[in-house]
Enzyme design. Sequence first.
Site, PDB file in Angstrom:
ATOM      1  N   HIS A 163       7.024  -7.063   8.808  1.00  0.00           N
ATOM      2  CA  HIS A 163       6.036  -6.171   8.195  1.00  0.00           C
ATOM      3  C   HIS A 163       6.425  -5.766   6.760  1.00  0.00           C
ATOM      4  O   HIS A 163       5.622  -5.843   5.835  1.00  0.00           O
ATOM      5  CB  HIS A 163       5.843  -4.910   9.031  1.00  0.00           C
ATOM      6  CG  HIS A 163       5.469  -5.164  10.469  1.00  0.00           C
ATOM      7  ND1 HIS A 163       4.770  -6.275  10.857  1.00  0.00           N
ATOM      8  CD2 HIS A 163       5.696  -4.462  11.597  1.00  0.00           C
ATOM      9  CE1 HIS A 163       4.586  -6.245  12.178  1.00  0.00           C
ATOM     10  NE2 HIS A 163       5.145  -5.156  12.644  1.00  0.00           N
TER      11      HIS A 163
ATOM     12  N   ASP B 146       1.593 -11.643  12.261  1.00  0.00           N
ATOM     13  CA  ASP B 146       2.220 -10.407  11.825  1.00  0.00           C
ATOM     14  C   ASP B 146       1.036  -9.464  11.703  1.00  0.00           C
ATOM     15  O   ASP B 146       0.240  -9.582  10.767  1.00  0.00           O
ATOM     16  CB  ASP B 146       2.908 -10.575  10.466  1.00  0.00           C
ATOM     17  CG  ASP B 146       3.559  -9.282  10.015  1.00  0.00           C
ATOM     18  OD1 ASP B 146       2.952  -8.221  10.226  1.00  0.00           O
ATOM     19  OD2 ASP B 146       4.664  -9.324   9.458  1.00  0.00           O
ATOM     20  N   HIS B 147       0.910  -8.535  12.643  1.00  0.00           N
ATOM     21  CA  HIS B 147      -0.364  -7.793  12.703  1.00  0.00           C
ATOM     22  C   HIS B 147      -0.614  -6.934  11.457  1.00  0.00           C
ATOM     23  O   HIS B 147      -1.738  -6.563  11.178  1.00  0.00           O
ATOM     24  CB  HIS B 147      -0.478  -6.980  14.001  1.00  0.00           C
ATOM     25  CG  HIS B 147       0.282  -5.687  13.998  1.00  0.00           C
ATOM     26  ND1 HIS B 147       1.630  -5.613  14.219  1.00  0.00           N
ATOM     27  CD2 HIS B 147      -0.126  -4.419  13.787  1.00  0.00           C
ATOM     28  CE1 HIS B 147       2.015  -4.353  14.153  1.00  0.00           C
ATOM     29  NE2 HIS B 147       0.969  -3.602  13.891  1.00  0.00           N
TER      30      HIS B 147
HETATM   31  C1  BG6 Z   1       5.368  -3.632  15.950  1.00  0.00           C
HETATM   32  C2  BG6 Z   1       6.757  -3.204  16.347  1.00  0.00           C
HETATM   33  O1  BG6 Z   1       5.392  -4.907  15.366  1.00  0.00           O
HETATM   34  O2  BG6 Z   1       4.841  -2.714  15.028  1.00  0.00           O
HETATM   35  C3  BG6 Z   1       6.762  -1.784  16.889  1.00  0.00           C
HETATM   36  O3  BG6 Z   1       7.280  -4.087  17.327  1.00  0.00           O
HETATM   37  C4  BG6 Z   1       6.089  -0.839  15.930  1.00  0.00           C
HETATM   38  O4  BG6 Z   1       8.090  -1.343  17.148  1.00  0.00           O
HETATM   39  C5  BG6 Z   1       4.723  -1.387  15.521  1.00  0.00           C
HETATM   40  O5  BG6 Z   1       5.938   0.427  16.571  1.00  0.00           O
HETATM   41  C6  BG6 Z   1       4.100  -0.546  14.425  1.00  0.00           C
HETATM   42  O6  BG6 Z   1       2.788  -0.988  14.245  1.00  0.00           O
HETATM   43  P1  BG6 Z   1       1.672  -0.011  13.662  1.00  0.00           P
HETATM   44  O7  BG6 Z   1       0.454  -0.859  13.586  1.00  0.00           O
HETATM   45  O8  BG6 Z   1       1.563   1.135  14.634  1.00  0.00           O
HETATM   46  O9  BG6 Z   1       2.163   0.433  12.339  1.00  0.00           O
END
Ligand code: BG6
Length: 538
Positions: free
Chosen positions: A289, A226-227
Site C-alpha cells: 500500500h 492491492d486494494h
Molecule cells: C490490508 C491489511 O491490506 O489493509 C490490513 O492486511 C489493514 O492489516 C488493511 O488493516 C487496511 O485497509 P483499509 O482499506 O482499511 O485502509
Amino acid sequence: MSPQSPAEGHATIRDLRLGRKTRKPAAKKGAKNPLRAGLRIERVPDPHVVVLFGATGDLAHRKVVPALFHLWVGNLLPERFALVCFGRRAFSDQEIRSSLRASLDKHARITPVDEERWAAFAARITYHQGGFDEPAAYASLSTKLAAIDTESGTDGNRLYYLATPASSFPEIVRSLGAAGLDHETADGGWRRVVIEKPFGRDLETAVKLNREVGKVFRESQVYRIDHYLGKETVRNILIFRFGNLIFEPIWHRRYIDHVQITVAESIGVEGRGAFYEETGALRDILQNHLLQLLTLVAMEPPANLEAEALRDEKVKVLRAIRPIPVEKVDQSVVRGQYGPGWVGATEATGYRSEPAVDPASETETFVAARLEIDDWRWAGVPFYLRAGKRLPKRATEIAIQFKDVPQHLFPTVGDEPEPNLLVIRIQPDEGILMRFAAKVPGLGIDVRPVNMDFAYGSAFTVESPDAYETLILDALLGDASLFTRADEVEAAWRIVDPIIDAWIAGPEPELPNYTSGTWGPDAADELLTREGRRWRRL
Ligand code: BG6
C-alpha cells in the site's frame, strides 16, 4: 468476444462510479453519441463464472462477495453470471448462500439488503467442496463449469479469485493448470486469475510465485490485487496530477522539501493474530500500500492510460528508489510494536497479549522508513513513510511539504513560518487541502497560514464504490491498470528485502516500544527531527 452492451435500465460503469443507479434508456441505434463509441466506461462484463477459492473465509465474506453483490445490484454484472464457491469445508449450496447472506448484513455498503435482488443473486451461487491440491476436486470443478456454461450461457469465461491464505496460491494455480482450467478456448472464452496479497514474503518467494503462476497463466491473465489502488481517492491522484495543469510544474525537487505518507490505523490485529505474526507491518502495508501510494505521487506522466503504460511508469519509480544498504537500515527504518494502552476511550491490550500471538513476539505493528528516489525529478527529496496499528486514529494521507519562500518579507503570526503544504486525504474525510499564507485583516501586514480545502463529501454528493467493486469489475472487463504487474511486485520487494535481512541479522529489538493510542516509537519522530523536520500532526 465482444462485450455486452448495457441493457436498458442497466447502469453503466460510469453511472456506478458517479453513484447513479440506472442508466437512461439507450438512444435508438444510429443516434448514438459518436464521441462515446468504444469507451471502456460503456461496457459491462461478458457473461462469466467467478470461482471463489476460500469462499468460507473472512476476505470472501467481508469484501469479495459484498462487492460482487453490489455490482449485481447496480446492474453491472451480466444476467448470465454464476458464482462457484470453492472451499475445503463441507457446505451445501443452501448453507453457503445463508452464510453469505448473513455476512451481507454486517458488511454490505448499501443497506438494507435488497431481498429481491439477493434472491436472484443467490440463485446463481453454488458450493464446490474440495482440497486446494486435490486433483479430483478440480476434475469435478471442470465438469461443473462446463454444465454451468451449457445451462446458464456463461460462454466459457472464468475469473478464478484466490481469497485464500497465501500459502495456498501455488497449489491452486498448479491444480488449475493440471486440470486444464487455465486454457482460453478457441471460441474466445477467457480465463483470468485474481491473486490477493501478500504476494510472496520477500523477493525470493515473490520471484518463485511469479514463476509458478507464469507456468500456468500468461501475465495478461494475472490480476494481483492491492486494494489501495481501487480506492477513489487513490485513483484521483492521477487525475489531480495529470488532469490539471497547475500542479505538475511545481511537482519537483526545486519546490518540494519532502513528502510524508501515512497509513495509520486505530485498530489492532482484530483476530488476525496468526496472519499478522507471519506478516508484520513491513510486509502487510509498506511493501504494497505505501509503496503504491509513493509510485503514484512520484511517477512521470504516462503516455496513455493503458495498463502497460501506467505500470511502466510505476516500475520506473520503484527501480529508482535507492536501496538501503543492510548495514544502514537502522538509520533509515524504524520498527515498533504496541503495548497496552488506550485508543480514545477504549482500553487496548498489548500486541503480545492478542489471541494467537507469541507472548515474546518480535513482529512489528509499526514501521517508518525514509526513502530517496534517484531521478531528475526527486533527487534529494526524502519520502518518509509510516504505517502502524493502534495509533490514535485511522487516517491515510499524503503530505507534500513545499520549501519555504526564499525571503521572509512579511512578519508571521505564530512561532515559525509555515511553508506551503498540500495534503491528499485518502481516508477518512476524503479530500485535498492546500495551505498558503494570507494577510491577517487589519491595518498591519501580519501573515498567517490558511487552508483551501476540497472535501469529496460536500463536492460530490454520491457515495464511492468500495475498492473491491472497482477492482473486481476491472478484472472482469480485462483492464489490469489497477493491478500490480510481476516486475512491479518484484521491484517493491527489492526495496524491502534489505530491511528484512537487517532485522533478521540484527540484535533483538526492544519491544513493545510504543503505547497503544500514541503515534508510534520515539525513534520514528527522530527519523525526521534529526533532519529538522517533523511528522504532520493528524
Ligand atoms: C490490508 C491489511 O491490506 O489493509 C490490513 O492486511 C489493514 O492489516 C488493511 O488493516 C487496511 O485497509 P483499509 O482499506 O482499511 O485502509
